[in-house]
Design a protein around this motif. Structure first.
Motif, PDB file in Angstrom:
ATOM      1  N   SER A 138      14.853 -31.528 -28.572  1.00 28.86           N
ATOM      2  CA  SER A 138      15.568 -32.787 -28.379  1.00 28.86           C
ATOM      3  C   SER A 138      15.238 -33.795 -29.477  1.00 28.86           C
ATOM      4  O   SER A 138      16.032 -34.702 -29.747  1.00 28.86           O
ATOM      5  CB  SER A 138      15.233 -33.385 -27.006  1.00 28.86           C
ATOM      6  OG  SER A 138      15.636 -32.523 -25.961  1.00 28.86           O
ATOM      7  N   SER A 172      23.608 -22.190 -26.479  1.00 30.30           N
ATOM      8  CA  SER A 172      23.089 -22.635 -27.766  1.00 30.30           C
ATOM      9  C   SER A 172      22.028 -23.711 -27.591  1.00 30.30           C
ATOM     10  O   SER A 172      21.941 -24.351 -26.532  1.00 30.30           O
ATOM     11  CB  SER A 172      24.218 -23.195 -28.644  1.00 30.30           C
ATOM     12  OG  SER A 172      24.674 -24.438 -28.124  1.00 30.30           O
ATOM     13  N   ARG A 173      21.243 -23.909 -28.652  1.00 30.04           N
ATOM     14  CA  ARG A 173      20.235 -24.974 -28.652  1.00 30.04           C
ATOM     15  C   ARG A 173      20.890 -26.325 -28.426  1.00 30.04           C
ATOM     16  O   ARG A 173      20.368 -27.169 -27.688  1.00 30.04           O
ATOM     17  CB  ARG A 173      19.500 -24.989 -29.998  1.00 30.04           C
ATOM     18  CG  ARG A 173      18.733 -23.731 -30.326  1.00 30.04           C
ATOM     19  CD  ARG A 173      18.468 -23.623 -31.811  1.00 30.04           C
ATOM     20  NE  ARG A 173      17.622 -24.691 -32.309  1.00 30.04           N
ATOM     21  CZ  ARG A 173      16.331 -24.542 -32.622  1.00 30.04           C
ATOM     22  NH1 ARG A 173      15.763 -23.354 -32.474  1.00 30.04           N
ATOM     23  NH2 ARG A 173      15.619 -25.539 -33.080  1.00 30.04           N
ATOM     24  N   THR A 174      22.037 -26.531 -29.073  1.00 30.96           N
ATOM     25  CA  THR A 174      22.735 -27.816 -28.949  1.00 30.96           C
ATOM     26  C   THR A 174      23.113 -28.089 -27.504  1.00 30.96           C
ATOM     27  O   THR A 174      22.937 -29.206 -26.991  1.00 30.96           O
ATOM     28  CB  THR A 174      23.997 -27.829 -29.827  1.00 30.96           C
ATOM     29  OG1 THR A 174      23.618 -27.635 -31.195  1.00 30.96           O
ATOM     30  CG2 THR A 174      24.723 -29.159 -29.698  1.00 30.96           C
ATOM     31  N   GLN A 175      23.628 -27.074 -26.813  1.00 27.62           N
ATOM     32  CA  GLN A 175      24.005 -27.246 -25.413  1.00 27.62           C
ATOM     33  C   GLN A 175      22.782 -27.543 -24.545  1.00 27.62           C
ATOM     34  O   GLN A 175      22.860 -28.330 -23.596  1.00 27.62           O
ATOM     35  CB  GLN A 175      24.719 -25.999 -24.904  1.00 27.62           C
ATOM     36  CG  GLN A 175      26.102 -25.801 -25.482  1.00 27.62           C
ATOM     37  CD  GLN A 175      26.752 -24.510 -25.034  1.00 27.62           C
ATOM     38  OE1 GLN A 175      26.059 -23.548 -24.675  1.00 27.62           O
ATOM     39  NE2 GLN A 175      28.077 -24.454 -25.041  1.00 27.62           N
TER      40      GLN A 175
END
Length: 223
Positions: A166, A200-203
């Motif tokens: 984050s 995904s990491r973004t999600q």
């Protein structure tokens, strides 16, 4: 637990408020060992040095944490230590979420000293305490409730990895911070994606941010 043996950690980045909590504790626990921590890292260091704390008083908004991440980490890493959230954000939805993430109580920073003592005394006796005028029975939307459950299933190390994701850290940087290999970090990331039900990491970061945003103290409006 005898009062004289109580060890309590106050984790808050405002020295004046830590002092106010010390005063409140003085009226509840005789000869308590009180440790003050001004950041998430300081709190972790105190617990690593001696994990026998009887209570942690934790501010939601302090250096090193976002939203409920500090509470999530504490409940996963030290499930036997009761945690009381102390926050300036006393929105009912925030209090409800703190309880959902395993807090034993919630103390608004605007609470008077006597009520603070009552709250602390109740939790030290094994109970739970929230402000009497807060309705915790109000339903939450299904999507948010499911996400809270998924986040609460993360291990301590997975919580820390998600916190660092984050903050925009790369796997290599996370590995350095946690003193582990990049392969270990990748395994944690894969497990996080699976537990959160994202691809995904973004999600994953977006999901965490959705929950974290509710725990932030609103900025004062411009005059």
């Amino acid at each position: 637990m005898s009062d004289s043996a109580a060890r309590i950690i106050i984790a808050d980045d405002h020295p004046l408020f830590r002092g106010a909590l010390r005063q409140a504790l003085a009226g509840v626990v005789a000869d308590a060992s009180i440790v003050e921590a001004g950041s998430f890292a300081d709190m972790c260091a105190a617990l690593n040095a001696d994990a026998s704390a009887d209570l942690v008083l934790l501010d939601l908004a302090m250096p090193g944490v976002q939203g409920f991440s500090g509470l999530m980490y504490l409940r996963a890493q030290h499930p036997d230590i009761p945690v009381v959230i102390v926050s300036a954000n006393d929105e009912p939805s925030v209090i409800r979420r703190c309880i959902d993430f395993g807090a034993a109580g919630f103390i608004p920073k605007a609470l008077d000293a006597e009520d603070m003592r009552t709250a602390i005394r109740t939790v030290l006796a094994g109970g739970n305490w929230t402000p009497a005028d807060i309705d915790l029975a109000a339903p939450v939307d299904r999507e948010t409730g499911e996400l809270v459950k998924r986040l609460a299933s993360l291990t301590p190390q997975q919580v820390r990895v998600l916190m660092m994701l984050s903050e925009g850290l790369l796997n290599k940087q996370i590995a350095y911070e946690l003193s582990v290999s990049e392969a270990t970090v990748k395994a944690h990331v894969s497990a996080i994606l699976q537990k959160l039900g994202v691809e995904s990491r973004t999600q994953a970061v977006i999901a965490a941010a959705k929950i974290a945003a509710a725990g932030q103290v609103p900025a004062p409006s411009a005059a």
